[in-house]
Write an enzyme that holds these catalytic residues in place. Sequence first.
Site, PDB file in Angstrom:
ATOM      1  N   LYS A   1       0.881  -0.824  -0.375  1.00 55.08           N
ATOM      2  CA  LYS A   1       0.423  -0.212   0.189  1.00 55.08           C
ATOM      3  C   LYS A   1       0.748   1.305  -0.400  1.00 55.08           C
ATOM      4  O   LYS A   1       1.588   1.404   1.206  1.00 55.08           O
ATOM      5  CB  LYS A   1      -1.301   0.081   0.786  1.00 55.08           C
ATOM      6  CG  LYS A   1      -1.827   1.085   1.556  1.00 55.08           C
ATOM      7  CD  LYS A   1      -2.869   0.908   2.367  1.00 55.08           C
ATOM      8  CE  LYS A   1      -3.243   3.421   3.397  1.00 55.08           C
ATOM      9  NZ  LYS A   1      -3.726   2.661   4.684  1.00 55.08           N
TER      10      LYS A   1
ATOM     11  N   ASP B   1      -2.413  10.522   3.970  1.00 52.87           N
ATOM     12  CA  ASP B   1      -4.086   9.691   4.166  1.00 52.87           C
ATOM     13  C   ASP B   1      -4.510  10.829   5.637  1.00 52.87           C
ATOM     14  O   ASP B   1      -4.449  10.870   6.286  1.00 52.87           O
ATOM     15  CB  ASP B   1      -3.715   8.725   4.777  1.00 52.87           C
ATOM     16  CG  ASP B   1      -5.066   8.237   5.028  1.00 52.87           C
ATOM     17  OD1 ASP B   1      -6.402   8.340   3.320  1.00 52.87           O
ATOM     18  OD2 ASP B   1      -5.732   6.731   6.060  1.00 52.87           O
TER      19      ASP B   1
ATOM     20  N   LYS C   1      -9.940  12.837   9.194  1.00 52.40           N
ATOM     21  CA  LYS C   1      -9.582  12.351   9.827  1.00 52.40           C
ATOM     22  C   LYS C   1      -9.797  13.178  11.644  1.00 52.40           C
ATOM     23  O   LYS C   1      -9.210  13.990  10.959  1.00 52.40           O
ATOM     24  CB  LYS C   1      -7.775  11.142  10.177  1.00 52.40           C
ATOM     25  CG  LYS C   1      -7.793  10.278   9.236  1.00 52.40           C
ATOM     26  CD  LYS C   1      -6.935   9.942   9.529  1.00 52.40           C
ATOM     27  CE  LYS C   1      -6.126   8.491   8.213  1.00 52.40           C
ATOM     28  NZ  LYS C   1      -6.522   7.760   8.546  1.00 52.40           N
TER      29      LYS C   1
ATOM     30  N   ASP D   1       1.767   6.662   5.450  1.00 52.04           N
ATOM     31  CA  ASP D   1       0.830   5.188   5.402  1.00 52.04           C
ATOM     32  C   ASP D   1       0.912   4.505   4.428  1.00 52.04           C
ATOM     33  O   ASP D   1       0.388   4.107   3.100  1.00 52.04           O
ATOM     34  CB  ASP D   1      -0.237   5.973   5.601  1.00 52.04           C
ATOM     35  CG  ASP D   1      -1.436   5.103   5.348  1.00 52.04           C
ATOM     36  OD1 ASP D   1      -1.687   4.514   6.225  1.00 52.04           O
ATOM     37  OD2 ASP D   1      -2.744   5.734   4.263  1.00 52.04           O
TER      38      ASP D   1
ATOM     39  N   ASP E   1     -12.129   6.764   3.656  1.00 50.62           N
ATOM     40  CA  ASP E   1     -11.090   6.707   5.026  1.00 50.62           C
ATOM     41  C   ASP E   1     -10.891   5.173   4.748  1.00 50.62           C
ATOM     42  O   ASP E   1      -9.913   4.579   5.084  1.00 50.62           O
ATOM     43  CB  ASP E   1     -11.191   7.567   6.042  1.00 50.62           C
ATOM     44  CG  ASP E   1      -9.479   7.128   7.136  1.00 50.62           C
ATOM     45  OD1 ASP E   1      -8.641   7.572   6.133  1.00 50.62           O
ATOM     46  OD2 ASP E   1      -9.932   7.606   8.465  1.00 50.62           O
TER      47      ASP E   1
ATOM     48  N   GLU F   1      -9.355   3.992   1.973  1.00 50.88           N
ATOM     49  CA  GLU F   1      -9.082   4.081   0.559  1.00 50.88           C
ATOM     50  C   GLU F   1      -7.809   2.504  -0.158  1.00 50.88           C
ATOM     51  O   GLU F   1      -7.313   2.669  -0.783  1.00 50.88           O
ATOM     52  CB  GLU F   1      -9.057   5.613   0.492  1.00 50.88           C
ATOM     53  CG  GLU F   1      -6.724   5.096   1.258  1.00 50.88           C
ATOM     54  CD  GLU F   1      -6.508   5.698   2.645  1.00 50.88           C
ATOM     55  OE1 GLU F   1      -5.576   4.847   2.715  1.00 50.88           O
ATOM     56  OE2 GLU F   1      -7.801   5.252   3.259  1.00 50.88           O
TER      57      GLU F   1
ATOM     58  N   ARG G   1      -7.311  -0.186   0.812  1.00 47.22           N
ATOM     59  CA  ARG G   1      -7.751  -1.289   0.538  1.00 47.22           C
ATOM     60  C   ARG G   1      -8.855  -1.034  -1.357  1.00 47.22           C
ATOM     61  O   ARG G   1      -8.323  -1.967  -2.160  1.00 47.22           O
ATOM     62  CB  ARG G   1      -9.041  -2.072   0.724  1.00 47.22           C
ATOM     63  CG  ARG G   1     -10.419  -0.675   1.501  1.00 47.22           C
ATOM     64  CD  ARG G   1     -11.336  -1.790   1.905  1.00 47.22           C
ATOM     65  NE  ARG G   1     -10.654  -1.013   3.275  1.00 47.22           N
ATOM     66  CZ  ARG G   1     -11.477  -0.635   4.844  1.00 47.22           C
ATOM     67  NH1 ARG G   1     -12.750  -1.761   4.213  1.00 47.22           N
ATOM     68  NH2 ARG G   1     -10.391  -0.895   5.315  1.00 47.22           N
TER      69      ARG G   1
END
Length: 342
Positions: free
Chosen positions: A102, A107, A114, A125, A184, A186, A188
């Site tokens: 990933k 993020d 968030k 991230d 959030d 995202e 995946r």
Amino acid sequence: EGPDDEALKWLVDLTESVWLIRDLINEPVSHLNAPALAAEIKKAGEESGVSVEVLTRGRIEALKMGGLLAVNRGSVDPPVFCILEWKPEKVLNKKPLVLVGKGIVYDTGGLNIKPGDYMENMKGDMAGAAAVTGALRTIAKAGLPLHVVGLVPATDNRPGGNAYTQGEIITMYNKMTVEVGNTDAEGRLILADAISYASKYKPELIIDVATLTGSAAMAFGIQAVAVMGNADRKYFRLLEECGNEVYERIAEMPFWEEYGELIKSDIADVRNIGGREAGAITAGKFLERFAEYPLIHLDIAGPGLLKKDDYYRIKEGPGTGARLLSEFLRRYSGSLLKKNQG
């Protein structure tokens, strides 16, 4: 008796890989956006002999990677999709192993921004992407006789411009439709495109590594990598051995099909989140929907971004996953060698 030269060289190469990826994890997005990450991966490839191809926006659009493109819509920087390949002349495995990392370089959560200090460490991230890069660099330096492919989809996730929204439907690379329950979730989405792209290689096994869910961190803290999947048990056993060896221990979560019920959508093939329960597992089940070949999912949300030093796992981007995957590939290669000689 001390370590032999080969063992020492392995340790040096692995340590250098960890240094490199720690720098990547710790670099803020102002200095390391997705194209810059791709440039660093290319550099690591040139230095180690791993071939690296970087697909830029035009190619990603042509491939219709709807997940990666959707997450990127709020950003001013373009997305990238990096393909790393290590294939020496003589390889022991007939079908490649594919590692997917990933690469969310920052993020914010997107429009589902968030709250509080949840954004604090989000320059890290892309720790999964870093781990995959480090593992490929290490095995190439060691000249392991394995065919291994690394896939790194990368972008930031921001609430700017035409950012993707809660409630929209995305058509993914493999033509499946996804209802966005939360922007959030995202990671995946970009991983799903990469996991279905992995089918091109007809792999023996796909392993993805990602700082994916707060849920995994809540379950296991910083002590364990949450692991789940549908692959043969022998791979889980080997991962467990390797995790104990390098102190990146794994803890397996159940992966029963009932968990898949939690991400059903009324209006699309699947929803990108379930409810509050079993969040780490439903994220894994989401990824499984895109895997046409055996999958193991490593969620490093806890140990991937340590807040304090833990033995040789140093805080601020410890490089979790690189040691685990490198050791896994080394031992796997060794087992194939024994089989061939036997």
